[in-house]
Design a protein around this motif. Structure first.
Motif, short mmCIF file in Angstrom:
data_model
loop_
_atom_site.label_atom_id
_atom_site.label_comp_id
_atom_site.label_asym_id
_atom_site.label_seq_id
_atom_site.Cartn_x
_atom_site.Cartn_y
_atom_site.Cartn_z
N GLU A 113 27.74 -16.54 12.62
CA GLU A 113 27.34 -17.06 13.92
C GLU A 113 26.96 -15.91 14.83
OE1 GLU A 113 28.93 -20.06 17.48
OE2 GLU A 113 30.14 -19.70 15.69
N ILE A 114 25.75 -15.99 15.35
CA ILE A 114 25.27 -14.98 16.29
C ILE A 114 25.04 -15.67 17.62
CG2 ILE A 114 22.88 -15.31 15.49
CD1 ILE A 114 22.43 -12.31 16.11
N SER A 115 25.54 -15.07 18.68
CA SER A 115 25.53 -15.74 19.98
C SER A 115 24.12 -15.94 20.51
CB SER A 115 26.36 -14.93 20.99
OG SER A 115 25.69 -13.75 21.36
N GLY A 116 23.96 -17.06 21.24
CA GLY A 116 22.67 -17.32 21.88
C GLY A 116 22.33 -16.26 22.90
N ALA A 117 23.36 -15.69 23.55
CA ALA A 117 23.12 -14.65 24.55
C ALA A 117 22.52 -13.41 23.91
CB ALA A 117 24.42 -14.30 25.27
N ARG A 121 15.91 2.28 14.96
CA ARG A 121 17.13 1.66 15.48
C ARG A 121 17.43 0.37 14.72
NH1 ARG A 121 16.97 5.93 17.37
NH2 ARG A 121 17.48 6.66 19.46
N ILE A 122 18.72 0.16 14.45
CA ILE A 122 19.21 -1.09 13.88
C ILE A 122 20.26 -1.63 14.82
CG2 ILE A 122 20.44 -2.17 11.96
CD1 ILE A 122 19.31 0.03 10.17
N LEU A 123 20.16 -2.91 15.13
CA LEU A 123 21.12 -3.55 16.01
C LEU A 123 22.25 -4.13 15.16
CD1 LEU A 123 21.56 -4.25 19.05
CD2 LEU A 123 20.60 -6.50 18.52
N ILE A 124 23.47 -3.81 15.51
CA ILE A 124 24.64 -4.27 14.75
C ILE A 124 25.48 -5.19 15.63
CG2 ILE A 124 26.71 -3.57 13.50
CD1 ILE A 124 25.37 -0.85 13.05
N PHE A 149 19.44 -4.49 27.37
CA PHE A 149 19.83 -5.90 27.38
C PHE A 149 20.85 -6.28 26.30
CE2 PHE A 149 15.18 -6.29 28.78
CZ PHE A 149 15.51 -6.05 30.10
N ALA A 150 20.60 -5.85 25.05
CA ALA A 150 21.42 -6.32 23.93
C ALA A 150 22.82 -5.72 23.94
CB ALA A 150 20.72 -6.02 22.61
N ILE A 151 22.94 -4.50 24.43
CA ILE A 151 24.25 -3.86 24.46
C ILE A 151 25.22 -4.65 25.34
CG2 ILE A 151 25.52 -1.75 25.02
CD1 ILE A 151 23.59 -1.60 22.60
N GLU A 152 24.70 -5.22 26.42
CA GLU A 152 25.53 -6.01 27.32
C GLU A 152 26.06 -7.27 26.66
OE1 GLU A 152 23.40 -6.86 30.84
OE2 GLU A 152 23.28 -4.77 31.52
N GLU A 153 25.40 -7.72 25.58
CA GLU A 153 25.80 -8.95 24.91
C GLU A 153 26.53 -8.68 23.60
OE1 GLU A 153 25.59 -11.53 26.57
OE2 GLU A 153 24.18 -10.88 28.12
N GLY A 154 27.08 -7.50 23.46
CA GLY A 154 27.92 -7.20 22.30
C GLY A 154 27.22 -6.52 21.15
N GLY A 155 25.95 -6.18 21.30
CA GLY A 155 25.24 -5.49 20.23
C GLY A 155 25.50 -3.99 20.27
N ALA A 166 18.74 -11.91 24.42
CA ALA A 166 18.52 -10.52 24.82
C ALA A 166 17.52 -9.84 23.89
CB ALA A 166 19.85 -9.76 24.82
N ILE A 167 17.59 -10.15 22.59
CA ILE A 167 16.65 -9.57 21.63
C ILE A 167 15.23 -10.05 21.90
CG2 ILE A 167 16.00 -9.48 19.20
CD1 ILE A 167 19.01 -9.71 18.53
N VAL A 168 15.09 -11.36 22.08
CA VAL A 168 13.75 -11.92 22.34
C VAL A 168 13.21 -11.39 23.66
CG1 VAL A 168 12.44 -14.04 22.73
CG2 VAL A 168 14.20 -13.97 20.95
#
Length: 247
Positions: free
Chosen positions: A11-15, A81-84, A62-68, A19-21
């Motif tokens: 499960e990957i969060s909608g937030a 870069r790879i987002l984890i 953006f993505a770091i704020e959402e747990g990436g 942020a990625i999009v």
């Protein structure tokens, strides 16, 4: 968003997806056009890479704020870069849909980073429509992928903990994002899972209603030319036509 990969649920969060999009859309519709306005050049060869740079910068914002977590790696002077998502146990790479289709077709002396990741993280998966190959055309050995994979992740996470890799593939035209999807691939780049992310493409109404400065300038220039043409005296138009014949 919930996805099931080989019987395991992720499960990957909608937030985080939003942020990625947003990172992709901002690079396409704002950052690159803005760069062209502030730095007009005779040629723009650098644009082949700058969109990716803007996407990575936006992921940082953006993505770091959402747990990436944004993991850096290097290839022949190129920085990727790879987002984890540790919470989801998913790693994410971003590319265009066209480039995604070209990666497995090109001849290489070293695996593409995504090939190594897919072999080591999605190696047991099989695509829904797997292409039959008469001969084994893979120029690399499993050890090649394993060594390259270790160089890429550099101990950032333990793949034995059940991590999987997915790709965010987008399609754009000009400065508009047209389509974006999440795909899970097998090592031969056959699609295992595909999910549209177009619902996360939120239109910027200010951008839709406010013309860009360059567009305003073009409209003003067009109006000025129109006014000049309508004020031409008789006898000028025939002269212009003669000039055109000489050219």
């Amino acid at each position: 968003m919930k996805i099931s990969i080989a019987g395991e649920n992720f499960e990957i969060s909608g937030a985080l997806l939003s942020a990625i999009v947003r990172s992709i859309d901002k690079a396409i519709s704002e950052d690159v056009p803005g760069q062209l306005r502030v730095m007009p050049l005779e040629t723009n060869n650098y644009l082949a890479f700058i969109r990716g740079d803007f996407i990575n910068q936006n992921l940082r914002a953006f993505a770091i704020e959402e747990g990436g977590y944004l993991h850096a790696f290097h290839r022949f002077g190129w920085s990727g870069r790879i987002l984890i998502s540790r919470e989801s146990k998913l790693t994410v790479s971003i590319t265009t849909q066209n480039n995604l289709s070209l990666i497995p077709r090109r001849t290489r002396q070293r695996p593409h980073f995504m090939q190594s990741i897919l072999h080591c993280m999605n190696g047991d998966l099989r695509g829904r429509y797997e292409q039959t190959r008469l001969f084994d055309t893979d120029p690399f050995e499993p050890e090649d992928y394993a060594r390259d994979f270790e160089d890429i992740i550099n101990g950032t996470f333990d793949p034995e903990e059940g991590y999987r890799h997915c790709v965010i593939a987008y399609r754009a035209y000009g400065d508009e994002l047209l389509d974006v999807k999440l795909v899970v691939l097998d090592p031969q780049f056959n699609t295992v899972i595909e999910e549209s992310l177009n619902e996360y493409m939120k239109p910027d109404f200010a951008r839709l209603t406010d013309p860009a400065p360059a567009e305003e300038a073009t409209r003003e220039e067009h109006n000025a030319v129109t006014r000049r043409l309508t004020s031409l005296k008789q006898g000028v138009k025939p002269a212009l036509r003669e000039g055109e014949k000489e050219a």
